[in-house]
Design an enzyme around this catalytic site. Structure first.
Site, mmCIF file in Angstrom:
data_model
loop_
_atom_site.group_PDB
_atom_site.id
_atom_site.type_symbol
_atom_site.label_atom_id
_atom_site.label_comp_id
_atom_site.label_asym_id
_atom_site.label_seq_id
_atom_site.Cartn_x
_atom_site.Cartn_y
_atom_site.Cartn_z
ATOM 1 N N ASP A 159 -2.037 -17.758 4.762
ATOM 2 C CA ASP A 159 -3.032 -18.638 4.117
ATOM 3 C C ASP A 159 -3.635 -19.606 5.139
ATOM 4 O O ASP A 159 -4.854 -19.815 5.172
ATOM 5 C CB ASP A 159 -2.435 -19.378 2.900
ATOM 6 C CG ASP A 159 -0.995 -19.784 3.086
ATOM 7 O OD1 ASP A 159 -0.438 -19.541 4.169
ATOM 8 O OD2 ASP A 159 -0.410 -20.365 2.160
ATOM 9 N N ASP A 217 -5.768 -5.989 5.338
ATOM 10 C CA ASP A 217 -6.936 -5.557 4.568
ATOM 11 C C ASP A 217 -7.817 -6.768 4.231
ATOM 12 O O ASP A 217 -9.029 -6.777 4.475
ATOM 13 C CB ASP A 217 -6.444 -4.879 3.285
ATOM 14 C CG ASP A 217 -7.572 -4.265 2.488
ATOM 15 O OD1 ASP A 217 -8.653 -4.056 3.054
ATOM 16 O OD2 ASP A 217 -7.369 -3.996 1.289
ATOM 17 N N TYR A 249 0.810 -1.220 0.000
ATOM 18 C CA TYR A 249 0.000 0.000 0.000
ATOM 19 C C TYR A 249 0.844 1.270 0.000
ATOM 20 O O TYR A 249 0.297 2.374 0.034
ATOM 21 C CB TYR A 249 -0.909 0.026 1.229
ATOM 22 C CG TYR A 249 -2.183 -0.733 1.026
ATOM 23 C CD1 TYR A 249 -2.170 -2.120 0.967
ATOM 24 C CD2 TYR A 249 -3.393 -0.080 0.897
ATOM 25 C CE1 TYR A 249 -3.333 -2.828 0.783
ATOM 26 C CE2 TYR A 249 -4.563 -0.778 0.709
ATOM 27 C CZ TYR A 249 -4.522 -2.148 0.656
ATOM 28 O OH TYR A 249 -5.679 -2.848 0.476
ATOM 29 N N LYS A 287 3.888 -14.175 5.622
ATOM 30 C CA LYS A 287 4.203 -15.195 4.619
ATOM 31 C C LYS A 287 5.729 -15.252 4.510
ATOM 32 O O LYS A 287 6.312 -15.134 3.426
ATOM 33 C CB LYS A 287 3.544 -14.815 3.278
ATOM 34 C CG LYS A 287 3.595 -15.872 2.209
ATOM 35 C CD LYS A 287 2.571 -16.963 2.377
ATOM 36 C CE LYS A 287 2.771 -18.040 1.326
ATOM 37 N NZ LYS A 287 1.908 -19.214 1.529
#
Ligand code: NAD
Length: 363
Positions: free
Chosen positions: A227, A251, A125, A192
């Site tokens: 995930d 988000d 972002y 991640k």
């Protein structure tokens, strides 16, 4: 009685309708509040040459507290998100999104009580992007190849994902401080890092270091791959407490958390900085419902509950929250989304302002 001046940015799309409903409910609590109403978004472009005029930022800085409706962002082209720019300009580094069950919402679960703490200023972002075919993209592609970092196809558009020690430290500290102040038990860092060694890898390393600082706080710390987090949130939503995430995962997981409690119509939020706080719902401007008096203002109103607590109007905050719980539990004067989740049909639902009227009667 303390007097408060709060910046109000109605926004566009359903923003003006839901902020009107919010304003009516907050005023009906009887607190002494004055709204400094300022406009931002596409509608002010012609007048000010920017969707985020300086006087809007000045109002937020002056009052230190603002509440806003959603603001539309053109997709792919046009100006960058005003919402993202506001967070960056005011350094509202922590996005706080509590997700809790409300009986009668029609959600699949009834025992959700978790809080998303999303880093608000960097990651994908940051807005550092290179258009496909641009000189910047060409140079970056050459640089990556020369460094032996990897081959990027020449017809690529590129977005950078910076994650810093500074911003990770402050967001993870915020998550721990929030957990302590609100009687929470666990902070989970979501990442991640197995794939993104230098951005999410840094996030995880720094999160672990900060957790060490809080070793005596009694708050448990764990980390989870993003995930797997999504799957486990759906399978075992009761496992989670405070989740701290980099911007993009925050988000996405916020919307997932909104889905767990019954949808975007009831998901509230706050953007917190050192000097200033801006409260806003998780959802966007829902253009298809604009001007129809059908949108659910609960997310905006629960964002106002967060605001009322922030300005130490705890009694008013509790009364508004109780009114929301009572009216939704009763299931009579509810908006289309809540009605549909409960009955499969929007038949018998009420409009935005009629729902606000029902809340005001319960205050
Ligand atoms: P959205 O949140 O506006 O809508 C997604 C879905 O949820 C739609 O079906 C919508 O009708 C429904 N919905 C949303 N809010 C609702 C409410 N209060 N009551 C009932 N139903 C509701 O997401 P979108 O369609 O992806 O985005 C629309 C615009 O909003 C885009 O321009 C986007 O950039 C912008 N946006 C702004 C913000 C913000 O202001 N902070 C946040 C997200 C999206």
């Amino acid at each position: 009685m303390a007097k408060h001046t709060v910046t109000l940015i109605p926004g566009d799309g359903i923003g003006p309708e839901i902020t009107t409903a919010m304003r009516r409910v907050v005023e009906a609590t009887g607190i002494d509040i004055e709204w400094d109403v300022v406009e931002a978004g596409a509608d002010v472009m012609d007048k000010y040459g920017t969707p985020l005029p300086e006087h809007v930022l000045e109002s937020c800085r002056r009052n230190k507290v603002a509440i806003k409706g959603p603001i539309t962002t053109p997709v792919g082209t046009g100006f960058r998100s005003v919402n993202v720019a506001l967070r960056k300009e005011l350094d509202l580094y922590a996005c706080l999104r509590p997700s809790f069950s409300i009986a009668g919402s029609g959600a699949r679960y009834d025992d959700i009580d978790l809080v998303i703490v999303r880093e608000n200023t960097e990651d994908l972002y940051a807005g550092i992007e290179f258009e496909e075919g641009s000189e910047g993209a060409r140079k970056l592609i050459e640089f990556a190849a020369a460094e032996g970092a990897g081959i990027i196809r020449p017809d690529s558009g590129i977005s950078l994902k910076p994650i810093s020690i500074t911003c990770t430290q402050r967001i993870v500290r915020y998550a721990f401080d929030y957990a302590i102040a609100n009687g929470r038990k666990k902070v989970t860092a979501v990442h991640k890092a197995n794939i993104l060694k230098h951005s999410d890898g840094l996030f995880l390393r720094v999160a672990r270091e900060v957790a060490e600082e809080y070793a005596d706080s009694g708050i448990e710390f764990e980390d989870y791959i993003v995930d797997a987090t999504c799957m486990q949130l759906v399978l075992h939503p009761e496992w989670w407490d405070v989740l701290v995430l980099p911007n993009l995962y925050g988000d996405i997981v916020s919307d997932l958390a909104a889905g767990l409690i019954g949808g975007l119509g009831i998901a509230s939020g706050a953007n917190m900085g050192t000097d200033c706080a801006v409260f806003e719902p998780v959802h966007g401007s829902a253009p298809k419902y604009t001007g129809k008096d059908v949108a659910n203002p609960t997310a905006e109103i629960l964002s106002a509950v967060l605001m009322l607590n922030h300005i130490e109007e705890r009694d008013a905050a509790a009364r508004v929250l109780n009114a929301v719980r009572e009216v939704i539990a009763e299931g009579v004067n509810v908006t289309y989304d809540i009605k549909r989740s409960n009955t499969g049909s929007t038949e018998g639902s009420v409009g935005t302002q009629a729902y606000a009227d029902a809340l005001i009667e319960r205050l």
